[in-house]
Motif scaffolding. Structure first.
Motif, short mmCIF file in Angstrom:
data_model
loop_
_atom_site.label_atom_id
_atom_site.label_comp_id
_atom_site.label_asym_id
_atom_site.label_seq_id
_atom_site.Cartn_x
_atom_site.Cartn_y
_atom_site.Cartn_z
N ASP A 26 62.97 67.73 -53.37
CA ASP A 26 61.91 66.84 -53.56
C ASP A 26 60.95 66.75 -52.35
O ASP A 26 61.32 66.51 -50.94
CB ASP A 26 62.33 65.25 -53.69
CG ASP A 26 61.39 64.44 -54.46
OD1 ASP A 26 60.15 64.52 -54.05
OD2 ASP A 26 61.95 63.65 -55.39
N SER A 27 59.73 67.08 -52.57
CA SER A 27 58.65 67.15 -51.62
C SER A 27 58.22 65.76 -51.02
O SER A 27 57.75 65.65 -50.02
CB SER A 27 57.37 67.74 -51.98
OG SER A 27 56.84 67.07 -53.36
N GLU A 28 58.56 64.58 -51.81
CA GLU A 28 58.34 63.35 -51.25
C GLU A 28 59.30 62.80 -50.30
O GLU A 28 58.96 61.60 -49.96
CB GLU A 28 58.21 62.28 -52.68
CG GLU A 28 57.22 62.68 -53.33
CD GLU A 28 56.88 61.71 -54.52
OE1 GLU A 28 58.09 61.11 -55.24
OE2 GLU A 28 55.87 61.62 -55.23
N ARG B 147 52.77 53.37 -55.68
CA ARG B 147 53.50 53.10 -56.96
C ARG B 147 54.12 51.96 -57.16
O ARG B 147 54.50 51.17 -56.59
CB ARG B 147 54.42 54.44 -56.90
CG ARG B 147 53.75 55.72 -56.73
CD ARG B 147 54.57 56.80 -56.33
NE ARG B 147 55.46 57.26 -57.64
CZ ARG B 147 56.34 58.36 -57.27
NH1 ARG B 147 56.40 59.15 -56.19
NH2 ARG B 147 57.16 58.59 -58.48
N ASP C 188 64.13 58.45 -59.88
CA ASP C 188 63.15 59.08 -58.79
C ASP C 188 64.11 58.98 -57.48
O ASP C 188 63.93 60.06 -57.01
CB ASP C 188 61.98 58.75 -58.46
CG ASP C 188 61.17 58.67 -59.90
OD1 ASP C 188 61.07 60.01 -60.79
OD2 ASP C 188 60.48 57.71 -60.36
N MET D 173 53.76 54.28 -50.94
CA MET D 173 53.33 55.50 -52.01
C MET D 173 52.14 55.02 -52.82
O MET D 173 52.11 55.80 -53.78
CB MET D 173 54.58 55.71 -52.52
CG MET D 173 55.71 56.44 -51.65
SD MET D 173 57.40 56.76 -52.07
CE MET D 173 56.60 58.25 -53.22
N GLN E 165 57.38 61.93 -47.20
CA GLN E 165 56.78 60.64 -47.15
C GLN E 165 57.46 59.57 -46.89
O GLN E 165 57.09 58.49 -46.15
CB GLN E 165 55.80 60.48 -48.39
CG GLN E 165 54.90 59.47 -48.48
CD GLN E 165 54.17 59.44 -49.81
OE1 GLN E 165 54.53 60.25 -50.49
NE2 GLN E 165 53.23 58.43 -50.00
#
Length: 532
Positions: free
Chosen positions: A244-246, A84, A106, A82, A249
């Motif tokens: 959560d849109s992640e 991050r 998160d 990601m 992913q």
């Protein structure tokens, strides 16, 4: 006018104590480029705490310790894909869900199964590990030879609180189901001491427990003779906030990690955990005193935890005593003659009474969760955890100290009030120069008692990720599997802290009492009359 100014001053000071932590935002919302992951860091081999960054460990936020284990390695893969930076937030198991929902973290990557109840509160990714349920028991019992659940008839069995493990205990015929326990270190201590006959766990944890402690034994079952579970119960997934849109992913990243690589990561985690290293060291003939080894490995953690505990206890008690004095003095103010002032005086008095009753009538652990997570969920305010902890301990102590101060004021003879007023002193002068000096001496033993209580009660603040002494000790015990020895060291540290605090306060009491040769004026007068 002076009374009105005094009233407004008390109101302003009280409100400032409430508002101050809300504007201290050292822990801002997740900075862009970071992935904050919550875990216990005490559930080997999924996650544990260590002193350095060896073997791929990641630094824990707000601490000098590091987190390692299978969960950490999977979190690193997700964060890397990601683009991050991975940040590990060490949190009690019970605090993981509210930490996620309130935006403190998160994601939860902590060996958590996507049960139907949890799925109502948060969303889960696809599975990143699938395990099987086992029962960990002792080698010296008949249950070590068990091959089916029926062999555990009448056994005292438990599991971790808030997990589906506790629900499946009911599948054991005629089981003597015990109360759920807060964490795995507590269950292992209970098992070793004979309080329980076994606990339900997952195979990686059972393998670890068996390998590092020869007194324990992991019982595995065939599909027909073991626990009947749904696939989601034995799966381990990443927990994320609802909607959560992640998640998509994360699922894509997990899909790119083949099953054999996951098994390899878990096998390596079992080998890398600190407890396994100790087994290898002992088997090689290099013996070391167990207490020395614990202090050598975890002394820094214990020292940092002790510092946090003392900071919270001393500052919380000091500020709480100040709050108690302010509330106590306010309650002695004479009733205002002006109707408007009298209305505000009574209104503020009711608010103070509500504050005292609420914070004296609820546990500090509940107050911590409501204030730290509740404020974030309701108002989007992300408090610094240490500032929030200081605030919680201070206002909790202030509620108790206000009643102690009230008793101290009432213990001063009314004649002293009357005498002070007779020579022209105002109410404020009477309180400052006559009453409060006596009150401070009278309440000193009770204040010392509050300090001792706060030193011990700070342990509940681990629910908001405060790594105080007990939380550090529990993490160490969950890593080295030396539960009695680790908790004994923590017990000694707590005793040293409370004993030292008590002795110091006794010295202060003697100092305030004055020299032993001090003679009260009335005693002198009696002696003079006797001579006559």
């Amino acid at each position: 006018m002076k009374k009105r100014i005094t009233l407004f001053a008390f109101v302003a000071m009280f409100l400032s104590l409430i508002i101050l932590p809300n504007v201290t935002h050292a822990d801002a919302q997740t900075p862009e480029g970071e992935l904050r992951v919550g875990m216990e860091a005490g559930y080997a081999p999924f996650n544990w705490t260590q002193n350095n960054d060896s073997k791929g460990a990641v630094k824990i936020q707000g601490d000098d310790s590091y987190a390692g284990g299978y969960d950490v390695q999977m979190a690193k893969k997700i964060a890397d894909k990601m683009n991050r930076k991975l940040v590990i937030v060490k949190t009690e198991w019970d605090g993981l869900l509210p930490a996620l929902q309130s935006g403190k973290i998160d994601a939860i990557i902590a060996g958590m199964s996507p049960t139907a109840e949890r799925s109502k509160e948060i969303d889960f990714s696809d599975s990143y590990y699938t395990s099987q349920l086992v029962i960990v028991t002792r080698n010296d019992t008949k249950y070590a030879q068990a091959t089916s659940l029926e062999d555990f008839k009448d056994a005292k069995i438990t599991a971790q609180l808030g997990t589906f493990h506790y629900d499946v205990v009911d599948q054991i015929p005629d089981v003597n189901k015990q109360e759920a326990m807060d964490n795995f270190p507590a269950m292992r201590v209970a098992l070793e001491s004979g309080v329980i006959d076994g606990y339900v766990s997952e195979r990686p944890e059972g393998v670890t427990a068996e390998s590092v402690n020869p007194e324990l034994h992991m019982v595995e079952f065939s599909a027909a003779n073991g626990f009947q579970t749904n696939p989601e119960d034995t799966q381990v997934s990443v927990g994320m906030r609802k909607g959560d849109s992640e998640i998509a992913q994360v699922n894509q990243i997990l899909a790119e990690i083949p099953e054999d690589e996951r098994v390899e990561i878990m096998d390596q985690a079992i080998k890398d955990q600190p407890a396994a290293e100790e087994v290898a060291t002992n088997s090689s003939g290099k013996k070391e005193n167990v207490f020395v080894r614990i202090l050598r490995q975890n002394g820094g953690m214990f020292l940092r935890g002790t510092g946090v505990t003392l900071l919270l206890a001393i500052v919380g008690t000091t500020v709480g005593t100040l709050i108690g004095l302010l509330v106590g003095v306010f309650r002695t103010l004479p009733e205002a003659k002006n109707k408007l002032n009298r209305f505000f005086q009574k209104l503020f008095g009711w608010l103070l009474s509500a504050y005292i009753e609420i914070f004296r009538g609820t546990p500090m652990i509940v107050q911590s969760a409501v204030i730290y997570y509740g404020i974030a969920m309701a108002f989007g305010i992300d408090l610094n955890r240490i500032a929030a902890a200081l605030f919680i301990v201070s206002i909790n102590t202030g509620a108790y100290m206000s009643e102690i101060v009230r008793g101290g004021i009432f213990s001063v003879d009314n004649g002293q009030f009357e005498a002070a007023h007779a020579i022209g002193m105002t109410h404020g002068q009477t309180m400052r120069k006559v009453v409060l000096p006596q009150v401070l001496r009278n309440i000193l033993p009770a204040t010392g008692n509050e300090l001792v209580i706060n030193i011990k009660d700070t342990s509940v603040l681990s629910i908001i990720s405060v790594t105080e002494l007990f939380f550090q000790g529990k993490s160490a015990a969950g890593t080295n599997y030396l539960f009695f020895q680790t908790y004994f060291i923590i017990c000694v540290i707590y005793f040293v802290l409370t004993f030292s605090a008590t002795r110091l306060l006794r010295l202060v009491e003697k100092k305030m009492d004055g020299p032993d040769a001090y003679t009260r004026l009335e005693d002198t007068d009696v002696a003079i009359e006797a001579d006559k």
